[in-house]
Write a protein that holds these residues in place. Structure first.
Motif, PDB file in Angstrom:
ATOM      1  N   UNK A   1      15.906   3.075  -2.707  1.00  0.00           N
ATOM      2  CA  UNK A   1      15.004   2.760  -3.821  1.00  0.00           C
ATOM      3  C   UNK A   1      13.930   3.822  -4.031  1.00  0.00           C
TER       4      UNK A   1
ATOM      5  N   UNK B   1      13.257   6.107  -7.366  1.00  0.00           N
ATOM      6  CA  UNK B   1      11.960   6.213  -8.013  1.00  0.00           C
ATOM      7  C   UNK B   1      11.558   7.668  -8.222  1.00  0.00           C
ATOM      8  N   UNK B   2      11.879   8.512  -7.257  1.00  0.00           N
ATOM      9  CA  UNK B   2      11.438   9.909  -7.333  1.00  0.00           C
ATOM     10  C   UNK B   2      12.287  10.725  -8.288  1.00  0.00           C
TER      11      UNK B   2
ATOM     12  N   UNK C   1      20.463   0.137  -6.831  1.00  0.00           N
ATOM     13  CA  UNK C   1      19.018   0.119  -7.106  1.00  0.00           C
ATOM     14  C   UNK C   1      18.694   0.666  -8.485  1.00  0.00           C
TER      15      UNK C   1
ATOM     16  N   UNK D   1       2.528  14.891  -3.825  1.00  0.00           N
ATOM     17  CA  UNK D   1       3.228  14.038  -4.791  1.00  0.00           C
ATOM     18  C   UNK D   1       2.268  13.179  -5.609  1.00  0.00           C
TER      19      UNK D   1
ATOM     20  N   UNK E   1       4.188   8.554  -2.966  1.00  0.00           N
ATOM     21  CA  UNK E   1       4.457   8.525  -1.531  1.00  0.00           C
ATOM     22  C   UNK E   1       3.209   8.015  -0.833  1.00  0.00           C
TER      23      UNK E   1
ATOM     24  N   UNK F   1      20.946  -7.408  -0.939  1.00  0.00           N
ATOM     25  CA  UNK F   1      20.656  -6.863  -2.270  1.00  0.00           C
ATOM     26  C   UNK F   1      21.213  -7.720  -3.405  1.00  0.00           C
TER      27      UNK F   1
ATOM     28  N   UNK G   1      12.959  -4.575  -0.168  1.00  0.00           N
ATOM     29  CA  UNK G   1      13.226  -3.250  -0.739  1.00  0.00           C
ATOM     30  C   UNK G   1      13.503  -3.377  -2.231  1.00  0.00           C
ATOM     31  N   UNK G   2      14.368  -4.324  -2.591  1.00  0.00           N
ATOM     32  CA  UNK G   2      14.786  -4.471  -3.987  1.00  0.00           C
ATOM     33  C   UNK G   2      13.603  -4.918  -4.845  1.00  0.00           C
TER      34      UNK G   2
ATOM     35  N   UNK H   1      10.483  -4.518  -4.234  1.00  0.00           N
ATOM     36  CA  UNK H   1       9.559  -3.396  -4.316  1.00  0.00           C
ATOM     37  C   UNK H   1       9.991  -2.381  -5.350  1.00  0.00           C
ATOM     38  N   UNK H   2      11.297  -2.127  -5.428  1.00  0.00           N
ATOM     39  CA  UNK H   2      11.749  -1.120  -6.383  1.00  0.00           C
ATOM     40  C   UNK H   2      11.705  -1.656  -7.804  1.00  0.00           C
TER      41      UNK H   2
ATOM     42  N   UNK I   1       7.851  -1.382  -8.613  1.00  0.00           N
ATOM     43  CA  UNK I   1       7.185  -0.120  -8.306  1.00  0.00           C
ATOM     44  C   UNK I   1       6.180  -0.220  -7.174  1.00  0.00           C
ATOM     45  N   UNK I   2       6.367  -1.218  -6.293  1.00  0.00           N
ATOM     46  CA  UNK I   2       5.443  -1.380  -5.161  1.00  0.00           C
ATOM     47  C   UNK I   2       5.884  -0.481  -4.014  1.00  0.00           C
ATOM     48  N   UNK I   3       5.491   0.795  -4.074  1.00  0.00           N
ATOM     49  CA  UNK I   3       5.999   1.737  -3.078  1.00  0.00           C
ATOM     50  C   UNK I   3       5.547   1.393  -1.670  1.00  0.00           C
TER      51      UNK I   3
ATOM     52  N   UNK J   1       7.837  -1.102  -0.251  1.00  0.00           N
ATOM     53  CA  UNK J   1       9.127  -0.523   0.130  1.00  0.00           C
ATOM     54  C   UNK J   1       9.010   0.182   1.473  1.00  0.00           C
ATOM     55  N   UNK J   2       7.975   1.006   1.596  1.00  0.00           N
ATOM     56  CA  UNK J   2       7.855   1.788   2.818  1.00  0.00           C
ATOM     57  C   UNK J   2       7.604   0.900   4.027  1.00  0.00           C
TER      58      UNK J   2
ATOM     59  N   UNK K   1      10.782  -0.585   4.997  1.00  0.00           N
ATOM     60  CA  UNK K   1      11.637   0.451   5.572  1.00  0.00           C
ATOM     61  C   UNK K   1      11.258   0.744   7.025  1.00  0.00           C
TER      62      UNK K   1
END
Lengths: 281, 290
Positions: free
Chosen positions: A134, A138-139, A222, B25, B58, B234, B246-247, B249-250, B253-255, B258-259, B262
């Motif tokens: 994901x 995004x990137x 994704x 970034x 990031x 998923x 993860x899904x 978050x994506x 846009x909640x990075x 996600x991290x 992860x």
């Protein structure tokens, strides 16, 4: 009921033939024929079970239905194949394996780096890296670039660890011999250590083929443009069009086996000297 | 232990790179914000901003660390360790599917390998398919398994465990077949001179000598099983589990989310593999092999 009986009879017959063949002396013919017969009987059994028990095609389509769907939707499948395998997986595979190979050469020059990076690399190789998907989407956007990026990070560490290990595969005697010939670092690398590393390098390359395809397909779950194998699988599952899903799986299986087989053939021609490649007797 | 210095250096380098990457970034967003507010910001202000954005490209390590603590430690302190917002809850969902799938995969793999070693027909018909199936991206069928099992009324833990089982049984088969075949002719002949039965030969010679081969395969299988469980979450539409985090978050846009999912998944994988490593050490030591 007739279908079920026919399926079971075919299965028993196939098993009998296999059982007979496998107790003959092992030849190339039996080594090939036995698994093929086994696979065919399974397909027949599947077909008969679907017809005999009248299984809903939404749950499990028959092999013939899948083959029909495959034949009628070749343009779509080809488009998905190009998007996922050629653009996503292949470009990521080449970039990732190439980068890992070069990194391994650098690491190998500095023992300090090697002692530090090898355990970390081994550790990272066991992590669920697929979860980076994901973030990469995004990137790098929805198109194949993000899939290639996922593939790069998935294949990087297995390839790195294998190459570094391979560069260690020469023993002291061999390296001492190169030194007595007065060979430079470069000469030792190209004439002794890289050839000796090749079995390990190809091991990494072979592991990476499957990882590359998995990465490219799962990354499409994704988010992706409206083509690609992962996209097709997830949307067709949503529409309960399982024959299309199976057709995509056939494509994935074919692509995976061909990819792996290609690398294995290359390995055979490059590392013909290695004991595992020599013909027995 | 002499590797500890280099390893720490590498890990420190990773953190430095991570922070540098976060600044690089997230810089454009920081400048954008300043431009919209019509203020000039200095470099140091920009760096400070990249460290604390809400939806950074990031997230910096300390942001992720804070998020993990917020969704684990703080939740425990509040006595809501298993609320739906807690990562402990989601990790448990994933972990239970992983362990069930791993157990099923190991059982299937071991029994299949026994069949392959003791039955010539099975060896010649099944083994090539087991090897060929490793070249196939099996994970692609995960969504289908979930939906089909759901349609016949099986949902929740089991479908995910089935995917994990599917991914984890191959390494076990390959390792166990190699292990069960590892005793050489001399040893097998010795068993014969003692007039051992097939069962005795299996329990006293083949099974013990397969142990050094079994444990490395189990480590691979455990890692694969976790990947299977995460991917299996998923297609269910992001209900619960690390894959769902993860899904979700994506989607939003909640990075940071996600991290943190992860990193938690990575920690889980490391812990599981380490546990097998400890068991391996103890078992092999008691068997006199290490």
């Amino acid at each position: 009921m007739g279908w079920v009986v026919f399926g079971i009879v075919t299965w028993l017959l196939g098993w009998r033939i296999n059982s007979y063949l496998s107790h003959q002396p092992r030849t190339r013919f039996t080594a090939l024929a036995v698994p093929v017969i086994f696979g065919l009987t399974i397909v027949v059994l599947w077909e008969c079970a679907v017809r005999g028990f009248e299984i809903n095609p939404v749950l499990l389509p028959a092999p013939t239905a899948i083959a029909l769907k495959f034949a009628t939707s070749i343009p779509t499948l080809w488009q998905d194949f190009v998007q996922t395998v050629i653009k996503g997986a292949m470009s990521g595979y080449i970039l990732g394996c190439g980068a890992a190979f070069l990194t391994a050469l650098v690491i190998d020059r500095f023992p300090f780096l090697r002692r530090g990076l090898l355990p970390v690399g081994n550790f990272v190789a066991a992590l669920p890296i697929i979860g980076m998907a994901p973030i990469m989407v995004m990137w790098f956007g929805f198109d194949w670039q993000s899939k290639a990026a996922v593939v790069v990070i998935m294949v990087f560490f297995p390839m790195l660890v294998n190459t570094v290990e391979g560069l260690q595969a020469t023993d002291h005697m061999q390296r001492d011999l190169m030194r007595t010939y007065g060979s430079s670092y470069k000469q030792t690398l190209f004439k002794l250590r890289l050839p000796a590393a090749m079995p390990f390098v190809f091991n990494g390359l072979k592991i990476s083929t499957t990882l590359a395809l998995i990465g490219a397909i799962v990354a499409e779950f994704f988010g992706s443009p409206i083509k690609g194998m992962g996209f097709r699988i997830s949307t067709e599952v949503g529409r309960l069009a399982l024959d299309m899903v199976w057709a995509e799986i056939v494509v994935a299986a074919l692509a995976g086996s061909l990819f792996y087989g290609g690398v294995a053939l290359l390995e055979k021609s490059v590392t013909f000297w290695h004991p595992s490649q020599r013909k027995s007797r | 232990m002499r590797n500890i210095g280099p390893i720490l250096t590498v890990v420190a380098a990773i953190f430095v790179l991570w922070y540098a990457g976060a600044v690089a970034l997230n810089a454009s967003w920081a400048y954008d914000k300043a431009k919209r507010a019509n203020v000039e910001i200095t470099f140091s202000e920009m760096v400070a901003d990249t460290m604390q954005q809400k939806k950074p490209k990031l997230p910096a390590p300390h942001q992720v660390g804070k998020e993990i603590w917020k969704t684990t430690g703080e939740m425990v302190a509040k006595g809501r360790a298993f609320s739906k917002r807690s990562l402990i809850y989601h990790s448990w969902i994933t972990l239970s599917a992983t362990l069930l799938g791993f157990a099923m995969g190991t059982a299937l793999g071991v029994s299949l390998s026994v069949g392959i070693v003791y039955n010539r027909t099975m060896d010649m018909s099944v083994m090539p398919w087991v090897i060929a199936s490793q070249t196939i991206p099996i994970l692609a069928i995960a969504p289908m398994i979930i939906v089909v099992l759901n349609a016949i009324g099986i949902s929740g833990l089991l479908p995910k465990a089935v995917i994990s089982m599917y991914l984890s049984f191959f390494p076990v088969v390959v390792g166990m077949v190699k292990g069960l075949r590892s005793p050489d002719h001399m040893m097998v002949d010795q068993m014969k001179t003692w007039s051992a039965t097939k069962g005795q030969e299996f329990w006293k010679l083949r099974l013990p000598s397969s142990m050094p081969f079994l444990f490395p395969s189990l480590k691979v299988a455990m890692a694969a099983s976790l990947v299977g469980a995460i991917v299996g979450e998923l297609p269910t539409g992001a209900v619960a589990g690390l894959g769902a985090r993860l899904l979700a978050g994506s989607y939003y846009g909640q990075t940071i989310q996600i991290w943190s999912a992860l990193i938690t998944a990575a920690a889980l994988a490391a812990a599981l593999v380490a546990i097998i490593g400890v068991i391996q050490k103890v078992v092999l030591k008691r068997m006199g092999m290490a």
